[in-house]
Design a protein around this motif. Sequence first.
Motif, PDB file in Angstrom:
ATOM      1  N   ASP A  96       0.934  -0.943   0.015  1.00 12.21           N
ATOM      2  CA  ASP A  96       0.017   0.003   0.011  1.00 12.21           C
ATOM      3  C   ASP A  96       1.012   1.262  -0.026  1.00 12.21           C
ATOM      4  O   ASP A  96       1.915   1.114   0.613  1.00 12.21           O
ATOM      5  CB  ASP A  96      -0.786  -0.004   1.328  1.00 12.21           C
ATOM      6  CG  ASP A  96      -1.906  -0.946   1.050  1.00 12.21           C
ATOM      7  OD1 ASP A  96      -2.852  -0.968   0.345  1.00 12.21           O
ATOM      8  OD2 ASP A  96      -1.810  -2.083   1.716  1.00 12.21           O
TER       9      ASP A  96
ATOM     10  N   ARG B  48      -8.833  -3.290 -11.855  1.00 15.48           N
ATOM     11  CA  ARG B  48      -8.095  -3.328 -10.517  1.00 15.48           C
ATOM     12  C   ARG B  48      -8.775  -4.271  -9.798  1.00 15.48           C
ATOM     13  O   ARG B  48      -9.824  -4.643  -9.924  1.00 15.48           O
ATOM     14  CB  ARG B  48      -8.295  -2.100  -9.710  1.00 15.48           C
ATOM     15  CG  ARG B  48      -9.588  -1.611  -9.448  1.00 15.48           C
ATOM     16  CD  ARG B  48      -9.481  -0.323  -8.587  1.00 15.48           C
ATOM     17  NE  ARG B  48      -8.537  -0.436  -7.170  1.00 15.48           N
ATOM     18  CZ  ARG B  48      -7.710   0.557  -6.957  1.00 15.48           C
ATOM     19  NH1 ARG B  48      -7.892   1.687  -7.533  1.00 15.48           N
ATOM     20  NH2 ARG B  48      -7.267   0.390  -5.877  1.00 15.48           N
TER      21      ARG B  48
ATOM     22  N   PRO C 293      -9.113  -5.626  -5.654  1.00 14.55           N
ATOM     23  CA  PRO C 293     -10.488  -6.303  -5.825  1.00 14.55           C
ATOM     24  C   PRO C 293     -11.397  -5.393  -6.697  1.00 14.55           C
ATOM     25  O   PRO C 293     -11.160  -4.142  -6.648  1.00 14.55           O
ATOM     26  CB  PRO C 293     -11.107  -6.289  -4.399  1.00 14.55           C
ATOM     27  CG  PRO C 293     -10.395  -5.236  -3.633  1.00 14.55           C
ATOM     28  CD  PRO C 293      -9.027  -5.239  -4.303  1.00 14.55           C
TER      29      PRO C 293
ATOM     30  N   ARG D 131     -11.238 -12.665  -8.732  1.00 15.47           N
ATOM     31  CA  ARG D 131     -10.820 -12.774 -10.070  1.00 15.47           C
ATOM     32  C   ARG D 131     -11.216 -13.749 -10.971  1.00 15.47           C
ATOM     33  O   ARG D 131     -11.392 -13.665 -12.122  1.00 15.47           O
ATOM     34  CB  ARG D 131      -9.117 -13.247  -9.585  1.00 15.47           C
ATOM     35  CG  ARG D 131      -8.495 -12.050  -9.311  1.00 15.47           C
ATOM     36  CD  ARG D 131      -7.119 -12.379  -8.972  1.00 15.47           C
ATOM     37  NE  ARG D 131      -6.961 -13.014  -7.601  1.00 15.47           N
ATOM     38  CZ  ARG D 131      -6.748 -12.421  -6.456  1.00 15.47           C
ATOM     39  NH1 ARG D 131      -7.010 -11.249  -6.094  1.00 15.47           N
ATOM     40  NH2 ARG D 131      -6.522 -13.282  -5.333  1.00 15.47           N
TER      41      ARG D 131
ATOM     42  N   ARG E 209      -3.032  -4.803  -8.886  1.00 11.54           N
ATOM     43  CA  ARG E 209      -3.066  -5.888  -8.036  1.00 11.54           C
ATOM     44  C   ARG E 209      -3.792  -7.054  -8.817  1.00 11.54           C
ATOM     45  O   ARG E 209      -4.849  -7.031  -9.479  1.00 11.54           O
ATOM     46  CB  ARG E 209      -3.945  -5.600  -6.850  1.00 11.54           C
ATOM     47  CG  ARG E 209      -3.436  -4.627  -6.022  1.00 11.54           C
ATOM     48  CD  ARG E 209      -4.184  -4.574  -4.616  1.00 11.54           C
ATOM     49  NE  ARG E 209      -3.692  -3.820  -3.406  1.00 11.54           N
ATOM     50  CZ  ARG E 209      -2.372  -3.754  -2.818  1.00 11.54           C
ATOM     51  NH1 ARG E 209      -1.901  -4.659  -2.940  1.00 11.54           N
ATOM     52  NH2 ARG E 209      -2.149  -2.626  -2.064  1.00 11.54           N
ATOM     53  N   TYR E 210      -3.136  -8.331  -8.255  1.00 12.05           N
ATOM     54  CA  TYR E 210      -3.828  -9.663  -8.732  1.00 12.05           C
ATOM     55  C   TYR E 210      -3.541 -10.742  -7.785  1.00 12.05           C
ATOM     56  O   TYR E 210      -3.425 -10.374  -6.555  1.00 12.05           O
ATOM     57  CB  TYR E 210      -3.245  -9.680 -10.098  1.00 12.05           C
ATOM     58  CG  TYR E 210      -3.709 -10.710 -11.031  1.00 12.05           C
ATOM     59  CD1 TYR E 210      -5.044 -10.938 -11.510  1.00 12.05           C
ATOM     60  CD2 TYR E 210      -2.882 -11.964 -11.766  1.00 12.05           C
ATOM     61  CE1 TYR E 210      -5.754 -11.644 -12.414  1.00 12.05           C
ATOM     62  CE2 TYR E 210      -3.342 -12.877 -12.592  1.00 12.05           C
ATOM     63  CZ  TYR E 210      -4.878 -12.595 -13.123  1.00 12.05           C
ATOM     64  OH  TYR E 210      -5.350 -13.691 -13.677  1.00 12.05           O
TER      65      TYR E 210
ATOM     66  N   SER F 142      -1.107 -10.300  -4.776  1.00 11.95           N
ATOM     67  CA  SER F 142      -1.487  -9.690  -3.618  1.00 11.95           C
ATOM     68  C   SER F 142      -2.371 -10.640  -2.929  1.00 11.95           C
ATOM     69  O   SER F 142      -2.365 -10.469  -1.450  1.00 11.95           O
ATOM     70  CB  SER F 142      -2.518  -8.256  -4.000  1.00 11.95           C
ATOM     71  OG  SER F 142      -1.849  -7.234  -4.316  1.00 11.95           O
ATOM     72  N   GLY F 143      -3.066 -11.588  -3.303  1.00  5.27           N
ATOM     73  CA  GLY F 143      -3.979 -12.426  -2.804  1.00  5.27           C
ATOM     74  C   GLY F 143      -3.066 -13.158  -1.769  1.00  5.27           C
ATOM     75  O   GLY F 143      -3.576 -13.417  -0.749  1.00  5.27           O
TER      76      GLY F 143
ATOM     77  N   PHE G  35      -1.030 -11.267   1.011  1.00  5.41           N
ATOM     78  CA  PHE G  35      -1.925 -10.528   2.087  1.00  5.41           C
ATOM     79  C   PHE G  35      -2.427 -11.786   3.091  1.00  5.41           C
ATOM     80  O   PHE G  35      -2.095 -11.572   4.108  1.00  5.41           O
ATOM     81  CB  PHE G  35      -2.814  -9.654   1.561  1.00  5.41           C
ATOM     82  CG  PHE G  35      -2.333  -8.107   1.189  1.00  5.41           C
ATOM     83  CD1 PHE G  35      -1.678  -8.094   0.043  1.00  5.41           C
ATOM     84  CD2 PHE G  35      -2.386  -7.121   2.207  1.00  5.41           C
ATOM     85  CE1 PHE G  35      -1.375  -6.953  -0.215  1.00  5.41           C
ATOM     86  CE2 PHE G  35      -1.848  -5.974   1.930  1.00  5.41           C
ATOM     87  CZ  PHE G  35      -1.209  -5.668   0.576  1.00  5.41           C
TER      88      PHE G  35
ATOM     89  N   GLU H 153      -7.937   1.404   5.915  1.00  3.75           N
ATOM     90  CA  GLU H 153      -8.346   0.179   5.614  1.00  3.75           C
ATOM     91  C   GLU H 153      -7.856  -0.856   6.285  1.00  3.75           C
ATOM     92  O   GLU H 153      -6.792  -0.543   7.151  1.00  3.75           O
ATOM     93  CB  GLU H 153      -8.565  -0.174   4.232  1.00  3.75           C
ATOM     94  CG  GLU H 153      -9.657   0.695   3.471  1.00  3.75           C
ATOM     95  CD  GLU H 153      -9.849  -0.123   2.298  1.00  3.75           C
ATOM     96  OE1 GLU H 153      -9.004  -0.720   1.642  1.00  3.75           O
ATOM     97  OE2 GLU H 153     -11.311   0.195   1.663  1.00  3.75           O
TER      98      GLU H 153
END
Length: 212
Positions: free
Chosen positions: A18, A44, A46, A79, A100-101, A104-105, A108, A151
């Motif tokens: 981020d 993008r 999500p 996705r 992001r794709y 990132s999933g 994170f 967030e």
Amino acid sequence: LRLYNESRGALVVFEGLDRSGKTSQCGRLVSYLEGLGHSVELWRFPDRTTSVGQMISAYLTNNSQLDDHTIHLLFSANRWEKRSLMEAKLKAGTTLIVDRYSYSGVAFSSAKGLDFQWCKAPEIGLIAPDLVIYLDIVPEKAAERGGYGGERYEQLEFQRKVAQRYKLLEDSSWKIVDACQPLEDVEKQVKEIVLEHVMTCQKGKPVSSLWS
Ligand code: FDM
């Protein structure tokens, strides 16, 4: 005259912590490619516009609580619900710049302590990016950039863990760009790298799948 099956678009993914500058760089890149006459779209994840995306958004803004596995699968589902459209766009010659794709999933969710391989599994079979631009910034520097927005994941300690997970995901499709440089320098490097890859895809590089 350009025939549709002559060339395909490139799938270009931006990843990073981020406040690493992904969103600004994606925007600038899309304008640049449009200016050169390319067919290009900004995506993008999500994608908060779908019903799955709205569940994700409620979670990220702390308006709902979900089990860690559940939210992981929702990000992945978000996705998958765009996969066929993504394939159609690429085949029709449109280059997709994606903020992001799957990386990132996995980064994170595994930073929360979920098993790394378990996190990768639902991503298998999604379209593999032709290029991943990783905007590299140390978490402390990112945190200094006007602070986080509040967030769920926007906390320094957590971002440190995410950075470690990202490192485990680097593969040959990645280009690491130093995101601590002035914006214009980052932009220049990004343009050069992306143009080269767009050309390679136009020459008929086949579309491949994650995660092989
Ligand atoms: N994120 C994003 C995940 O945890 N998993 C994912 O699969 C994706 C795509 O959601 F904190 C996290 C990363 C970030 C948040 O924020 C989305 P932005 O500001 O919309 O990128």
